[in-house]
Design an enzyme around this catalytic site. Structure first.
Site, PDB file in Angstrom:
ATOM      1  N   ASP A 110      -5.824  13.489 -25.668  1.00  0.00           N
ATOM      2  CA  ASP A 110      -5.837  12.088 -25.231  1.00  0.00           C
ATOM      3  C   ASP A 110      -5.167  11.290 -26.346  1.00  0.00           C
ATOM      4  OD1 ASP A 110      -6.378   9.451 -24.695  1.00  0.00           O
ATOM      5  OD2 ASP A 110      -8.502   9.744 -24.227  1.00  0.00           O
ATOM      6  N   THR A 129      -3.265   6.079 -22.321  1.00  0.00           N
ATOM      7  CA  THR A 129      -3.149   4.736 -21.757  1.00  0.00           C
ATOM      8  C   THR A 129      -1.769   4.234 -22.169  1.00  0.00           C
ATOM      9  OG1 THR A 129      -4.252   3.883 -23.717  1.00  0.00           O
ATOM     10  CG2 THR A 129      -5.597   4.133 -21.754  1.00  0.00           C
ATOM     11  N   TYR A 171       0.855  -1.199   0.000  1.00  0.00           N
ATOM     12  CA  TYR A 171       0.000   0.000   0.000  1.00  0.00           C
ATOM     13  C   TYR A 171       0.883   1.238   0.000  1.00  0.00           C
ATOM     14  CZ  TYR A 171      -5.025  -0.350   0.123  1.00  0.00           C
ATOM     15  OH  TYR A 171      -6.327  -0.468  -0.248  1.00  0.00           O
ATOM     16  N   GLU A 193      -0.482   4.701  -0.494  1.00  0.00           N
ATOM     17  CA  GLU A 193      -1.339   5.892  -0.683  1.00  0.00           C
ATOM     18  C   GLU A 193      -0.540   7.175  -0.521  1.00  0.00           C
ATOM     19  OE1 GLU A 193      -4.844   5.930   1.726  1.00  0.00           O
ATOM     20  OE2 GLU A 193      -5.821   4.435   0.492  1.00  0.00           O
ATOM     21  N   ARG A 215      -1.765  -2.457 -18.837  1.00  0.00           N
ATOM     22  CA  ARG A 215      -2.952  -1.610 -18.819  1.00  0.00           C
ATOM     23  C   ARG A 215      -2.788  -0.571 -17.713  1.00  0.00           C
ATOM     24  NH1 ARG A 215      -6.041  -4.625 -21.977  1.00  0.00           N
ATOM     25  NH2 ARG A 215      -7.644  -3.042 -22.018  1.00  0.00           N
ATOM     26  N   LYS A 228      -1.612   0.403 -25.557  1.00  0.00           N
ATOM     27  CA  LYS A 228      -1.987   0.284 -26.971  1.00  0.00           C
ATOM     28  C   LYS A 228      -0.697   0.292 -27.793  1.00  0.00           C
ATOM     29  CE  LYS A 228      -6.602   2.068 -26.151  1.00  0.00           C
ATOM     30  NZ  LYS A 228      -6.725   2.783 -24.866  1.00  0.00           N
TER      31      LYS A 228
HETATM   32  N1  DSN Z   1     -11.599   0.641 -25.613  1.00  0.00           N
HETATM   33  C1  DSN Z   1     -10.487   1.366 -26.157  1.00  0.00           C
HETATM   34  C2  DSN Z   1     -10.371   1.164 -27.634  1.00  0.00           C
HETATM   35  O1  DSN Z   1     -10.550   0.044 -28.049  1.00  0.00           O
HETATM   36  O2  DSN Z   1     -10.082   2.084 -28.360  1.00  0.00           O
HETATM   37  C3  DSN Z   1     -10.512   2.782 -25.782  1.00  0.00           C
HETATM   38  O3  DSN Z   1     -10.653   2.876 -24.417  1.00  0.00           O
END
Ligand code: DSN
Length: 397
Positions: A203, A229, A46, A48, A238, A232
């Protein structure tokens, strides 16, 4: 593993991942090192708070992990720590975006983002998302003819609606984005409080790996805040990163407070360590080569599909993804049918709405395809041409 039930399911999923052609534009395959960090003892801790300001003891190494992830993130995107701050604790993209709005936009204020149907994301103000309920959400789309962003129209809408924040971010927009124009549009907004200029949030979840690899332009020179994120094109676990400019308005402090304690408790240290590993991997020459190949592969895949008679939304792609109009005004098949047929043949895609959608999100007019995952597995243009021909054979009625 003692739990045989779960072990079996993991093995089955691993086998599935290896046996299919994966064209899901938002997926990728992480390295063994990323997996090791994710499955490490860091998950037991933990922590925090933030580095050197924790609410629990025993965080000597947590601080080092978090600091390393932060410095690697800034270095990868060529950002000076004097000018940019990064938060590495948001658990994924949706909470990251929510944290930015919570930090920067008063409840009931206005956010402006691209509609999901035209290629945005739920968290860019869709009515079913908290982001469309807590704030007034203005949605923009693409030009129906070019299927690209119409910056003049966007400017007019922004001037009229006076959003506190403009989101330039996309999940199904295959074209390059003119961030300079977005900046000018944000600057032209006169907010009700008299302050000139909306904040610009980019984003870049989908394209972060391409930015890191230097294949497409960086949004950082023009944005106040950049979220992404990490799983990708960036090829990490993730998770998410929130970059914010260190300026006189001290946005970064507001965003940090929105992440913790605003929205979350303890950070997931194993995830943060795995992000740090991925960021180091993304800074290598091999990753630059990978990012370049991703774009070449998408182009090869798309060009061949076009040659075979399929309509590609906006006429093509500049990135890792493309949208195929499988419905073609009733002459073809729906996106759901296309996706189901492809899955049966071992090609995994997702059904997707297309600009000017006339069908439903559950059975839309198109499919989204991307090459980040297959490029990680070593695919080149010639493989993409073969995949395109296979797709054509399966979808042709
Ligand atoms: N679900 C993602 C995508 O496939 O683009 C975006 O959050």
């Amino acid at each position: 593993m003692k739990d045989k039930e779960i072990q079996k399911l993991i093995e089955k999923e691993t086998k599935r991942q290896k046996s299919v052609i994966n064209l899901i534009a938002s997926e990728n395959y992480v390295s063994q090192d990323v997996l090791k960090a994710l499955g490490s003892e860091l998950t037991n801790k933990y922590a925090e708070g933030y580095s050197a300001h924790r609410y629990y003891g025993g965080n000597e190494f947590s601080d080092k992990v978090e600091n390393l992830a932060k410095s690697r993130a800034l270095k990868l995107f060529k950002l000076s720590p004097k000018k940019w701050h990064v938060n590495v604790q948001a658990l994924s993209g949706s909470p990251a975006n929510l944290a930015v709005y919570l930090g920067l936009v008063p409840l009931g204020g206005t956010i402006m983002g691209m509609s999901l149907t035209d290629g945005g994301h739920l968290t860019h103000g869709h009515k079913v998302s908290a982001t469309g309920k807590f704030w007034k959400a203005i949605q923009y789309g693409v030009d129906p003819k070019t299927e690209r962003i119409d910056y003049e129209k966007l400017k007019k809408l922004a001037k009229k609606e006076k959003p506190n924040i403009i989101v330039a971010g996309f999940t199904a927009y295959p074209r390059l984005v003119d961030y300079k124009k977005f900046r000018e549009i944000a600057d032209s907004v006169r907010l009700p409080a008299g302050r000139q200029g909306a904040s610009l949030m980019v984003d870049m979840s989908h394209t972060a790996g391409l930015v890191a690899g230097g294949v497409i332009a960086s949004p950082f020179p023009h944005a106040n805040v950049v979220t992404t994120t990490t799983h990708k094109t960036l090829r990490g676990p993730r998770s998410a990163l929130i970059f914010s400019r260190i300026d006189e308005r001290e946005l970064y402090k507001k965003i940090d407070r929105a992440v913790f304690p605003g929205l979350q408790g303890g950070p997931h240290l194993n995830q943060i360590a795995a992000v740090a590993v991925a960021l180091k991997e993304a800074s290598t020459p091999a990753f630059k080569k990978y990012a370049k190949q991703v774009v070449k592969n998408t182009k090869a895949l798309t060009d061949e599909l076009k040659r075979l008679g399929w309509r590609i939304v906006s006429g093509g792609t500049d990135t890792h993804l493309a949208l195929v109009d499988t419905w073609m005004g009733g002459k073809g098949i729906s996106g759901k049918e296309a996706s189901d047929r492809l899955e049966k043949a071992g090609i995994i895609v997702n059904k997707n709405t297309i600009p000017g959608e006339t069908r439903s999100p559950m059975d839309p007019s198109g499919i989204r395809i991307g090459t980040a995952a297959e490029t990680t597995r070593g695919s080149k243009e010639r493989d993409m041409i073969k995949i395109a021909r296979k797709i054509d054979r399966i979808l042709r009625v």
